[in-house]
Design a protein around this motif. Structure first.
Motif, PDB file in Angstrom:
ATOM      1  N   UNK A 240       9.027  -6.646  14.318  1.00  0.00           N
ATOM      2  CA  UNK A 240       9.715  -6.441  13.055  1.00  0.00           C
ATOM      3  C   UNK A 240       9.818  -4.936  12.820  1.00  0.00           C
ATOM      4  N   UNK A 241      10.977  -4.493  12.423  1.00  0.00           N
ATOM      5  CA  UNK A 241      11.208  -3.081  12.157  1.00  0.00           C
ATOM      6  C   UNK A 241      11.606  -2.939  10.702  1.00  0.00           C
ATOM      7  N   UNK A 242      10.854  -2.137   9.970  1.00  0.00           N
ATOM      8  CA  UNK A 242      11.148  -1.869   8.574  1.00  0.00           C
ATOM      9  C   UNK A 242      11.816  -0.493   8.505  1.00  0.00           C
ATOM     10  N   UNK A 243      13.043  -0.483   8.049  1.00  0.00           N
ATOM     11  CA  UNK A 243      13.794   0.758   7.833  1.00  0.00           C
ATOM     12  C   UNK A 243      13.611   1.081   6.357  1.00  0.00           C
ATOM     13  N   UNK A 244      13.025   2.243   6.075  1.00  0.00           N
ATOM     14  CA  UNK A 244      12.668   2.559   4.690  1.00  0.00           C
ATOM     15  C   UNK A 244      12.892   4.029   4.367  1.00  0.00           C
TER      16      UNK A 244
ATOM     17  N   UNK B 192       0.799  -1.223   0.000  1.00  0.00           N
ATOM     18  CA  UNK B 192       0.000   0.000   0.000  1.00  0.00           C
ATOM     19  C   UNK B 192       0.836   1.279   0.000  1.00  0.00           C
ATOM     20  N   UNK B 193       2.111   1.165   0.320  1.00  0.00           N
ATOM     21  CA  UNK B 193       2.953   2.363   0.440  1.00  0.00           C
ATOM     22  C   UNK B 193       4.103   2.295  -0.555  1.00  0.00           C
ATOM     23  N   UNK B 194       4.385   3.417  -1.153  1.00  0.00           N
ATOM     24  CA  UNK B 194       5.506   3.494  -2.097  1.00  0.00           C
ATOM     25  C   UNK B 194       6.777   3.805  -1.314  1.00  0.00           C
ATOM     26  N   UNK B 195       7.424   2.761  -0.848  1.00  0.00           N
ATOM     27  CA  UNK B 195       8.635   2.956  -0.056  1.00  0.00           C
ATOM     28  C   UNK B 195       9.768   2.124  -0.638  1.00  0.00           C
ATOM     29  N   UNK B 196      10.966   2.581  -0.398  1.00  0.00           N
ATOM     30  CA  UNK B 196      12.163   1.824  -0.739  1.00  0.00           C
ATOM     31  C   UNK B 196      12.670   1.214   0.565  1.00  0.00           C
ATOM     32  N   UNK B 197      12.583  -0.105   0.669  1.00  0.00           N
ATOM     33  CA  UNK B 197      13.016  -0.789   1.893  1.00  0.00           C
ATOM     34  C   UNK B 197      14.540  -0.822   1.925  1.00  0.00           C
ATOM     35  N   UNK B 198      15.079  -0.363   3.032  1.00  0.00           N
ATOM     36  CA  UNK B 198      16.524  -0.383   3.240  1.00  0.00           C
ATOM     37  C   UNK B 198      16.923  -1.636   4.004  1.00  0.00           C
ATOM     38  N   UNK B 199      16.128  -1.969   5.019  1.00  0.00           N
ATOM     39  CA  UNK B 199      16.438  -3.136   5.854  1.00  0.00           C
ATOM     40  C   UNK B 199      15.184  -3.537   6.627  1.00  0.00           C
TER      41      UNK B 199
END
Length: 71
Positions: A65-69, A27-34
């Motif tokens: 869970x932690x999404x770094x984005x 649903x979100x336009x994100x670039x996942x870093x980690x």
């Protein structure tokens, strides 16, 4: 700008947490870093001991869970 999104759940509902994370990513336009996480023992017992990954006298663990984005 780097940001984080935190998801939490129980060991007994790994599929639910997975679906929640995947839905958020879709649903979100994100670039996942980690993506990283942890499991830790819960402080209060539940009645759902049959759904645990590891059967035994221990209660289901909490998971985070932690999404770094980046947007």
């Amino acid at each position: 700008m780097h940001q984080i999104k935190i998801f939490k759940g129980l060991e007994t509902d790994l599929t639910g947490v997975e679906q929640q994370v995947n839905a958020w990513l879709a649903q979100n336009s994100v670039k996942v870093i980690n993506i990283f996480g942890n499991m830790s023992p819960q402080s209060c017992p539940t009645d759902d001991k049959n759904a645990m990954i590891a059967k035994g006298v221990f209660v289901p663990s909490d998971i985070v869970l932690i999404v770094h984005y980046e947007r």
